[in-house]
Design a protein around this motif. Structure first.
Motif, PDB file in Angstrom:
ATOM      1  N   TYR A 192       0.833  -1.208   0.000  1.00  2.09           N
ATOM      2  CA  TYR A 192       0.000   0.000   0.000  1.00  2.09           C
ATOM      3  C   TYR A 192       0.865   1.255   0.000  1.00  2.09           C
ATOM      4  O   TYR A 192       0.592   2.211  -0.743  1.00  2.09           O
ATOM      5  CB  TYR A 192      -0.931  -0.006   1.207  1.00  2.09           C
ATOM      6  CG  TYR A 192      -1.645   1.309   1.412  1.00  2.09           C
ATOM      7  CD1 TYR A 192      -2.770   1.646   0.672  1.00  2.09           C
ATOM      8  CD2 TYR A 192      -1.176   2.240   2.342  1.00  2.09           C
ATOM      9  CE1 TYR A 192      -3.418   2.854   0.850  1.00  2.09           C
ATOM     10  CE2 TYR A 192      -1.816   3.451   2.528  1.00  2.09           C
ATOM     11  CZ  TYR A 192      -2.934   3.752   1.780  1.00  2.09           C
ATOM     12  OH  TYR A 192      -3.555   4.960   1.950  1.00  2.09           O
ATOM     13  N   GLN A 193       1.891   1.296   0.828  1.00  2.22           N
ATOM     14  CA  GLN A 193       2.746   2.478   0.892  1.00  2.22           C
ATOM     15  C   GLN A 193       3.506   2.691  -0.405  1.00  2.22           C
ATOM     16  O   GLN A 193       3.742   3.834  -0.812  1.00  2.22           O
ATOM     17  CB  GLN A 193       3.696   2.361   2.085  1.00  2.22           C
ATOM     18  CG  GLN A 193       2.980   2.450   3.420  1.00  2.22           C
ATOM     19  CD  GLN A 193       3.913   2.342   4.611  1.00  2.22           C
ATOM     20  OE1 GLN A 193       5.065   1.936   4.480  1.00  2.22           O
ATOM     21  NE2 GLN A 193       3.418   2.704   5.788  1.00  2.22           N
ATOM     22  N   THR A 225     -13.644   2.170 -11.071  1.00  5.41           N
ATOM     23  CA  THR A 225     -13.095   2.198  -9.711  1.00  5.41           C
ATOM     24  C   THR A 225     -13.064   3.614  -9.160  1.00  5.41           C
ATOM     25  O   THR A 225     -13.408   3.850  -7.993  1.00  5.41           O
ATOM     26  CB  THR A 225     -11.678   1.599  -9.702  1.00  5.41           C
ATOM     27  OG1 THR A 225     -11.735   0.257 -10.195  1.00  5.41           O
ATOM     28  CG2 THR A 225     -11.102   1.602  -8.298  1.00  5.41           C
ATOM     29  N   MET A 226     -12.665   4.568  -9.981  1.00  6.22           N
ATOM     30  CA  MET A 226     -12.642   5.962  -9.536  1.00  6.22           C
ATOM     31  C   MET A 226     -14.049   6.477  -9.263  1.00  6.22           C
ATOM     32  O   MET A 226     -14.268   7.237  -8.303  1.00  6.22           O
ATOM     33  CB  MET A 226     -11.928   6.823 -10.577  1.00  6.22           C
ATOM     34  CG  MET A 226     -10.450   6.500 -10.750  1.00  6.22           C
ATOM     35  SD  MET A 226      -9.622   7.531 -11.982  1.00  6.22           S
ATOM     36  CE  MET A 226      -9.741   9.142 -11.196  1.00  6.22           C
ATOM     37  N   LEU A 248      -9.202   2.783  -3.589  1.00  9.20           N
ATOM     38  CA  LEU A 248      -8.445   2.664  -4.836  1.00  9.20           C
ATOM     39  C   LEU A 248      -7.439   1.519  -4.762  1.00  9.20           C
ATOM     40  O   LEU A 248      -7.318   0.715  -5.692  1.00  9.20           O
ATOM     41  CB  LEU A 248      -7.718   3.980  -5.141  1.00  9.20           C
ATOM     42  CG  LEU A 248      -8.578   5.163  -5.568  1.00  9.20           C
ATOM     43  CD1 LEU A 248      -7.710   6.411  -5.720  1.00  9.20           C
ATOM     44  CD2 LEU A 248      -9.310   4.865  -6.868  1.00  9.20           C
ATOM     45  N   TYR A 249      -6.720   1.445  -3.640  1.00 15.23           N
ATOM     46  CA  TYR A 249      -5.718   0.391  -3.519  1.00 15.23           C
ATOM     47  C   TYR A 249      -6.362  -0.993  -3.524  1.00 15.23           C
ATOM     48  O   TYR A 249      -5.893  -1.907  -4.212  1.00 15.23           O
ATOM     49  CB  TYR A 249      -4.905   0.577  -2.238  1.00 15.23           C
ATOM     50  CG  TYR A 249      -4.034  -0.612  -1.923  1.00 15.23           C
ATOM     51  CD1 TYR A 249      -2.854  -0.843  -2.619  1.00 15.23           C
ATOM     52  CD2 TYR A 249      -4.415  -1.539  -0.943  1.00 15.23           C
ATOM     53  CE1 TYR A 249      -2.070  -1.955  -2.347  1.00 15.23           C
ATOM     54  CE2 TYR A 249      -3.632  -2.636  -0.659  1.00 15.23           C
ATOM     55  CZ  TYR A 249      -2.457  -2.843  -1.359  1.00 15.23           C
ATOM     56  OH  TYR A 249      -1.692  -3.937  -1.100  1.00 15.23           O
ATOM     57  N   SER A 250      -7.439  -1.164  -2.761  1.00 15.16           N
ATOM     58  CA  SER A 250      -8.070  -2.479  -2.667  1.00 15.16           C
ATOM     59  C   SER A 250      -8.567  -2.960  -4.024  1.00 15.16           C
ATOM     60  O   SER A 250      -8.381  -4.123  -4.397  1.00 15.16           O
ATOM     61  CB  SER A 250      -9.219  -2.437  -1.660  1.00 15.16           C
ATOM     62  OG  SER A 250      -8.746  -2.071  -0.377  1.00 15.16           O
ATOM     63  N   THR A 255      -7.268  -6.207  -8.984  1.00 18.65           N
ATOM     64  CA  THR A 255      -7.298  -6.353 -10.441  1.00 18.65           C
ATOM     65  C   THR A 255      -5.934  -6.703 -10.987  1.00 18.65           C
ATOM     66  O   THR A 255      -5.786  -7.549 -11.864  1.00 18.65           O
ATOM     67  CB  THR A 255      -7.805  -5.045 -11.077  1.00 18.65           C
ATOM     68  OG1 THR A 255      -9.076  -4.716 -10.519  1.00 18.65           O
ATOM     69  CG2 THR A 255      -7.930  -5.196 -12.583  1.00 18.65           C
ATOM     70  N   ALA A 256      -4.893  -6.055 -10.442  1.00 23.66           N
ATOM     71  CA  ALA A 256      -3.536  -6.332 -10.917  1.00 23.66           C
ATOM     72  C   ALA A 256      -3.122  -7.759 -10.607  1.00 23.66           C
ATOM     73  O   ALA A 256      -2.512  -8.446 -11.426  1.00 23.66           O
ATOM     74  CB  ALA A 256      -2.564  -5.342 -10.285  1.00 23.66           C
TER      75      ALA A 256
END
Length: 376
Positions: A192-193, A225-226, A248-250, A255-256
């Motif tokens: 996350y960071q 997502t946005m 956004l991160y989750s 997805t990635a």
């Protein structure tokens, strides 16, 4: 004159001692709302320590200036005193209170945020640092990186004249509380960071351009997502709140990972993209890089050998080169190639050096004024 510390003077230790009664009572009330033993950073003269000592809870003092240890031991006998640096000392109490040196605020904050055992922190820092950490006027990358696990709050501004000696800037009271339910799992903290760092340092106009450049997913998924997290395309990273960052991160990290674990889907997307590019170009390239030998299966690691076709080297053939070479090799008429003796007159030497008569400069007519005068 009081003795000098081996670690430096007032400037090196950042000693600006708080003497405002109103600010002291504010810190005491904030600490009273917490539970558990207290650890104070840099007690100094003991102004804040006296307020904490009256609470009757276990108290640990971490002081680097050895010249103040005796005074603290005499004034607060029930307190545990450590002669240590906060950057290396254990932060093992549930509540942390302290007036941080202005020139060491960021390193000490990083040290505190990485510690695991505390629950509440009440810190007196530089005013601008307190505002940025609380997200007032836009958060910093450091605040966004730790927001899923901590709640930053700005309490009040402390004027410079509330300290002795008076610093050049105002101070601010900042509280940090560890969240009972984190927005992002702790095991994902490093990823996350890194995601937040990439967004803050990435290129692009607003979050839409930045996330598009990061290539985390396709555009349709990115836009949806946005929209779900109420993030506009022109929103800057500093304007996102903790819930938006976590959302956004989750979504994008999931997805990635799905795309990475499913290589066939990624290959299909890449092939479709290549086909669209070929169609846009009109399919004018016949020697395409994607042409493969049908006798050898794809993705086997073998290099196909096509014997009936010439190897393309990238060099262009010279039209008529053979005829020009034959002309150069032809003998010169009137010259005996077997003759060994050669004259050494001027014309022969010029011919050997490649001089031709047409290379000579044409004679220029001389001007009239340079002609010899007639006599008589």
């Amino acid at each position: 004159m009081r003795p000098h510390s081996s670690f430096g003077g007032r400037h090196e230790l950042g000693q600006n001692f708080l003497h405002s009664d109103a600010t002291l009572h504010t810190i005491a009330n904030l600490t009273r709302a917490t539970t558990g033993p207290i650890l104070e950073i840099g007690p100094g003269t003991g102004a804040v320590t006296a307020q904490l000592y009256r609470l009757g809870r276990p108290l640990t003092l971490v002081e680097l200036d050895e010249t103040r240890i005796i005074h603290l031991e005499h004034s607060f006998p029930r307190a545990q005193i450590r002669h240590a640096d906060v950057l290396t000392s254990r932060l093992d109490q549930p509540v942390i209170v302290g007036s941080l040196p202005f020139h060491l605020t960021t390193p000490i904050l990083r040290r505190i945020l990485r510690a695991k055992k505390w629950q509440n922190a009440i810190l007196l820092t530089q005013w601008e640092v307190a505002r940025k950490r609380a997200g007032v006027g836009g958060s910093t990358m450091m605040t966004a990186q730790w927001a899923p696990w901590f709640d930053f709050r700005l309490i009040e501004r402390v004027p410079a004249h509330a300290f002795t000696p008076k610093p050049s800037v105002d101070g601010g009271i900042l509280t940090i509380d560890r969240l009972t339910t984190s927005l992002v799992p702790k095991r994902h903290r490093s990823d996350y960071q890194q995601f937040v760092r990439a967004a803050f340092t990435g290129r692009g106009r607003g979050m839409k351009g930045i996330l598009t450049t990061m290539n985390l997913t396709d555009r349709a998924t990115l836009h949806s997502t946005m929209d779900r997290n109420d993030v506009r395309g022109d929103t800057l990273p500093r304007d996102l709140n903790p819930d938006q960052w976590a959302g956004l991160y989750s979504a994008l990290s999931t997805t990635a990972k799905t795309t990475t674990k499913n290589p066939s889907a990624a290959q299909k997307q890449a092939a479709q993209k290549q086909n669209r590019q070929k169609q846009e170009k009109g399919n004018t390239m016949h020697n395409d890089k994607d042409h493969k030998n049908p006798t050898i299966p794809a993705a086997t690691g073998e290099i196909p050998t096509i014997a009936e076709k010439p190897v393309i080297t990238g060099e262009l053939p010279i039209v008529g080169g053979d005829r020009a070479a034959k002309k150069l090799e032809a003998s010169i008429p009137g010259v005996d190639p077997e003759a060994k003796a050669k004259s050494h007159d001027k014309g022969h030497l010029q011919a050997e050096r490649g001089f031709m008569p047409q290379h000579a400069k044409a004679s220029q007519p001389q001007p009239r004024w340079n002609l010899p005068r007639r006599r008589g």
